[in-house]
Design a protein around this motif. Structure first.
Motif, PDB file in Angstrom:
ATOM      1  N   LEU A 154       0.804  -1.238  -0.006  1.00 42.25           N
ATOM      2  CA  LEU A 154      -0.022  -0.150   0.100  1.00 42.25           C
ATOM      3  C   LEU A 154       0.943   1.306  -0.069  1.00 42.25           C
ATOM      4  N   LEU A 155       1.916   1.314   0.885  1.00 43.75           N
ATOM      5  CA  LEU A 155       2.708   2.508   1.009  1.00 43.75           C
ATOM      6  C   LEU A 155       3.429   2.705  -0.181  1.00 43.75           C
ATOM      7  N   ALA A 156       3.934   1.510  -0.895  1.00 38.64           N
ATOM      8  CA  ALA A 156       4.932   1.628  -1.921  1.00 38.64           C
ATOM      9  C   ALA A 156       3.974   1.993  -3.349  1.00 38.64           C
ATOM     10  N   ALA A 157       2.627   1.621  -3.487  1.00 36.84           N
ATOM     11  CA  ALA A 157       1.781   2.022  -4.343  1.00 36.84           C
ATOM     12  C   ALA A 157       1.294   3.457  -4.534  1.00 36.84           C
ATOM     13  N   LYS A 158       1.084   4.112  -3.271  1.00 33.79           N
ATOM     14  CA  LYS A 158       0.453   5.279  -3.161  1.00 33.79           C
ATOM     15  C   LYS A 158       1.775   6.412  -2.807  1.00 33.79           C
ATOM     16  N   LYS A 159       3.051   5.753  -2.800  1.00 33.52           N
ATOM     17  CA  LYS A 159       4.263   6.572  -2.540  1.00 33.52           C
ATOM     18  C   LYS A 159       4.030   7.306  -1.104  1.00 33.52           C
ATOM     19  N   ILE A 160       3.762   6.610  -0.137  1.00 34.34           N
ATOM     20  CA  ILE A 160       3.571   7.117   1.151  1.00 34.34           C
ATOM     21  C   ILE A 160       4.652   6.614   2.089  1.00 34.34           C
ATOM     22  N   THR A 161       5.109   7.575   2.747  1.00 34.86           N
ATOM     23  CA  THR A 161       6.615   7.584   3.521  1.00 34.86           C
ATOM     24  C   THR A 161       6.032   7.351   5.139  1.00 34.86           C
ATOM     25  N   LEU A 162       6.824   6.371   5.695  1.00 34.41           N
ATOM     26  CA  LEU A 162       6.330   6.052   7.216  1.00 34.41           C
ATOM     27  C   LEU A 162       7.832   6.076   7.801  1.00 34.41           C
ATOM     28  N   ALA A 163       7.535   6.459   9.332  1.00 30.92           N
ATOM     29  CA  ALA A 163       8.639   6.253  10.214  1.00 30.92           C
ATOM     30  C   ALA A 163       7.944   5.857  11.431  1.00 30.92           C
ATOM     31  N   THR A 164       8.984   5.382  12.466  1.00 30.77           N
ATOM     32  CA  THR A 164       8.479   4.900  13.785  1.00 30.77           C
ATOM     33  C   THR A 164       9.325   5.579  14.906  1.00 30.77           C
ATOM     34  N   ALA A 165       8.731   5.791  15.982  1.00 30.99           N
ATOM     35  CA  ALA A 165       9.440   6.121  17.261  1.00 30.99           C
ATOM     36  C   ALA A 165       9.036   5.044  18.444  1.00 30.99           C
ATOM     37  N   GLU A 166       9.933   4.233  18.934  1.00 33.11           N
ATOM     38  CA  GLU A 166       9.504   3.036  19.570  1.00 33.11           C
ATOM     39  C   GLU A 166      10.184   3.208  20.994  1.00 33.11           C
TER      40      GLU A 166
END
Length: 416
Positions: free
Chosen positions: A268-280
């Protein structure tokens, strides 16, 4: 047709290694319509091996044995195999030439007698040539049962299963077709899911069976159809999946065993060119680890800050000490601040943050053990959700990881 898989080796029985061979063999047999009746792990003992082979003869159609074919004295499967079939060991010249080339040509050392003994096989066996190792596989038949002995080294076993065993079984035996379809669901527990689909399940055709495969945060529904008409099986499965989609479309996120949530999310992220990060914090980087386990994840995952200590939340993420003092480190305010800050620092569209008390002690917060706050930063703002995953510690962490992925998936799809 029915099969039994037998692994030979004390190292499995004492927990020194995990038996992955049986899983691979079972999946390979299932694909060609051979059901696995049982899996056995037995000791490196001649009498035990002989008794096992004897007990399985004429009870199942195929017995596949792995392990015990190495060059050392504790590898006794080949000699015991020979004893069971009242045969004698002879040198297979093709195998000997291969072993010689491997030892002298590749490893650049003189071949020894112990290496040459790898070419010994029962005189009446059908040799399964092992191009990627020194121990050949052996195919023998007794009564109504085929006995196959394979090396225990996983990549050698896989090579022989794919290139020798499966093609031979296909060519020599008529087998039923088995078709599987796995539906991946998230966010609904097994019992509630069963209640929602009870009527649908009761109306399944007799040739289609349903299995529930629960794990933390998710339930896989596996439909299995068996019969002689492959087209009918595929069509029957397709019809039932369409009916199921009408009932639980809200919690279906993917299909088939390879479609884990991190894979579905990644697509989904790749297809929509959406970026993601995490703070854990409490999840210790496990969300990032799952996301980056998917090939190609660098296209959409920017990075993670594992802010396990409070000072890291303050110095690296830039969260105000006053916010932490006022709300405590395990709180909605801190989870939201973590998500917003990592989104800003790494310049991403979305971000996931976790903070909680995984246990066994409360740590720096007064929140109950098992409490986890998951913060989600989006292009339109930030929000958080509170959970209590109970105990033990491992369950809290695993459920927080899955829940974080589930929330971000639903949030992104909601806004598309």
């Amino acid at each position: 047709m029915r099969a039994t898989i037998v692994t030979v080796g004390d190292e499995i029985l004492i927990g020194q290694i995990v038996d992955t061979n049986s899983s691979f063999i079972a999946k390979s047999l299932d694909k060609i319509g051979i059901g696995v009746h049982e899996m056995l792990s037995i000791t490196d003992d001649r009498k035990h091996i002989l008794n096992t082979l004897s007990s399985l003869q004429d009870k199942v159609d195929v017995v596949i044995v792995t392990g015990g074919l190495g060059p050392t004295k504790d590898d006794i499967t080949k000699k015991t195999f020979c004893d069971y079939f009242e045969d004698t060991l002879v040198v297979d010249e093709k195998v000997l030439a291969h072993v010689t080339q491997l030892i002298e040509g590749f490893f650049k050392r003189p071949i020894t007698q112990i290496n040459k003994d790898q070419a010994l096989v029962p005189s009446r066996c059908e040799v399964l040539f092992n191009q990627v190792g020194t121990a050949p596989g052996m195919w023998m038949e007794k009564g109504n049962t085929v006995f196959v002995s394979l090396p225990g080294v996983p990549f050698e076993m896989k090579h022989l299963i794919e290139n020798a065993v499966i093609p031979t079984l296909i060519s020599r035996f008529d087998r039923p077709y088995i078709v599987h379809k796995t539906i991946l669901t998230y966010g609904v527990g097994e019992s509630l899911l069963a209640e929602r689909i009870e009527s649908w399940e009761d109306e399944l055709p007799e040739y289609i069976k349903l299995a529930y495969l629960p794990s933390p945060g998710r339930v896989r529904l596996r439909l299995s159809a068996r019969g002689t008409d492959e087209n009918q099986l595929h069509e029957g499965i397709r019809e039932q999946v369409e009916k199921l989609q009408l009932i639980i479309s809200d919690c279906i996120v993917g299909y088939d065993d390879g479609e884990t949530l991190e894979v579905v999310l990644g697509k989904l992220l790749a297809a929509k060119k959406i970026t993601l990060a995490t703070a854990e914090s409490c999840t210790g980087g496990k969300i990032a680890s799952l996301i980056t386990s998917v090939p190609g994840s660098s296209a959409y995952f920017k990075g993670s800050v594992v802010s396990y200590a409070t000072e890291v939340k303050e110095t690296i993420l830039g969260i105000s000490p006053e916010v932490i003092r006022e709300h405590s480190v395990v709180s909605a305010a801190v989870a939201e601040a973590m998500a917003s800050q990592v989104q800003k620092i790494l310049n991403t569209d979305y971000a996931i943050a976790t903070t909680g008390n995984a246990g066994p002690d409360k740590g720096e917060s007064e929140a109950e053990v098992g409490t986890v706050f998951i913060g989600i930063a989006t292009p339109d703002g930030v929000f958080s959700e509170e959970f209590n995953f109970g105990q033990p510690r491992e369950k809290v962490i695993d459920r927080a990881v899955i829940k974080g992925l589930e929330i971000i998936y639903k949030e992104i799809t909601k806004n598309l």
